[in-house]
Design a protein around this motif. Structure first.
Motif, mmCIF file in Angstrom:
data_model
loop_
_atom_site.group_PDB
_atom_site.id
_atom_site.type_symbol
_atom_site.label_atom_id
_atom_site.label_comp_id
_atom_site.label_asym_id
_atom_site.label_seq_id
_atom_site.Cartn_x
_atom_site.Cartn_y
_atom_site.Cartn_z
ATOM 1 N N TYR A 2 -6.707 29.365 67.560
ATOM 2 C CA TYR A 2 -6.688 28.955 68.851
ATOM 3 C C TYR A 2 -7.336 30.189 69.609
ATOM 4 C CZ TYR A 2 -5.394 28.277 73.694
ATOM 5 O OH TYR A 2 -5.444 28.224 75.176
ATOM 6 N N HIS A 3 -6.498 31.578 69.444
ATOM 7 C CA HIS A 3 -7.244 32.693 70.356
ATOM 8 C C HIS A 3 -8.550 33.035 69.907
ATOM 9 C CE1 HIS A 3 -3.703 33.096 72.727
ATOM 10 N NE2 HIS A 3 -2.999 32.917 71.748
ATOM 11 N N TYR A 41 -2.506 29.372 65.644
ATOM 12 C CA TYR A 41 -2.452 30.326 67.056
ATOM 13 C C TYR A 41 -3.434 31.496 67.128
ATOM 14 C CZ TYR A 41 0.420 27.599 70.010
ATOM 15 O OH TYR A 41 0.962 26.803 70.897
ATOM 16 N N GLU A 60 -4.302 23.904 69.212
ATOM 17 C CA GLU A 60 -3.387 24.111 69.990
ATOM 18 C C GLU A 60 -2.171 22.850 69.764
ATOM 19 O OE1 GLU A 60 -2.130 25.591 74.538
ATOM 20 O OE2 GLU A 60 -3.797 24.211 74.292
ATOM 21 N N LEU A 81 3.697 36.132 66.146
ATOM 22 C CA LEU A 81 2.731 35.307 65.475
ATOM 23 C C LEU A 81 1.823 36.037 64.912
ATOM 24 C CD1 LEU A 81 2.132 32.975 68.553
ATOM 25 C CD2 LEU A 81 3.014 32.050 66.474
ATOM 26 N N SER A 110 7.345 32.158 67.720
ATOM 27 C CA SER A 110 6.726 32.265 69.186
ATOM 28 C C SER A 110 6.476 33.777 69.206
ATOM 29 C CB SER A 110 7.326 31.639 70.082
ATOM 30 O OG SER A 110 8.800 31.982 70.125
ATOM 31 N N ALA A 159 -0.456 22.925 66.506
ATOM 32 C CA ALA A 159 0.387 23.909 66.361
ATOM 33 C C ALA A 159 1.736 23.317 67.004
ATOM 34 C CB ALA A 159 0.058 25.222 67.141
ATOM 35 N N ASP A 160 1.444 22.615 68.280
ATOM 36 C CA ASP A 160 2.870 22.081 68.925
ATOM 37 C C ASP A 160 3.398 21.042 68.073
ATOM 38 O OD1 ASP A 160 4.266 21.792 71.219
ATOM 39 O OD2 ASP A 160 3.480 19.486 71.284
#
Length: 182
Positions: free
Chosen positions: A44-45, A41, A74, A98, A93, A77-78
């Motif tokens: 991702y960001h 994450y 993403e 995170l 979460s 991560a899921d």
């Protein structure tokens, strides 16, 4: 807002799982999975930020590549979060959780030149890959071959993306210094 007042499972707890993975082993794997989840994450960001801010002659290619890469992060991560839940854990979460759990750091809100941004991305990938390799080994050593496989599949994808970042950072380009400054 929910009116439900009872907590079904507290964060950082592990329940028995239907796949009969020993609880103590599951705790170790869930801890590793949550670290990888948090790291993905952060990636991702950071990639999303670079996708928004990329400029220059290679804008279109980089814009599309960054979108593909953050989608990979993403998606994986899921899958990792679902695996943590499947073996009795609670996936980490929330932004502060995170950030606290991740072993890599988001570069911050400042906007950098493209080469610096991509270098920062490659560095965060390299650190995540190293950690994930350790977690693949851990899951395998503990007999959690399902988590091992999830992490192996993730590793292949993020290593491939890191390889592409490396290519973007190579010196060879069709864009000349004169063209950039015109």
């Amino acid at each position: 807002m929910s009116t439900q007042k009872s907590v079904r499972q507290q964060a950082d707890t592990v329940e028995e799982n239907p796949i009969r993975l020993d609880k103590e082993k599951a705790e170790q794997v869930i801890d590793a999975l949550n670290t990888d989840l948090a790291n993905l994450y952060v990636i991702y960001h950071q990639l999303k930020k670079h996708h928004w801010n990329v400029e220059g002659a290679e804008f279109r290619d980089l814009h599309l590549f960054l979108e593909e890469a953050y989608e990979h992060a993403e998606e994986r991560a899921d899958i990792i979060a679902e695996r943590a839940q499947a073996i009795g854990g609670v996936p980490v979460s929330g932004p502060s959780n995170l950030e606290e759990r991740a072993t890599v750091e988001f570069e911050g809100e400042d906007v950098y030149d493209v080469r610096t941004s991509l270098s920062n991305d490659l560095e965060i990938y390299a650190e995540t890959i190293e950690r994930m390799r350790e977690h693949v080994q851990l899951a395998g050593d503990l007999g959690d071959y399902g988590s091992e496989e999830v992490l192996r599949e993730t590793l292949v994808i993020i290593e491939d993306d890191a390889h592409h970042f490396h290519h973007y950072l190579e010196d060879d380009t069709l864009v000349t210094e004169e063209a950039v400054h015109e």
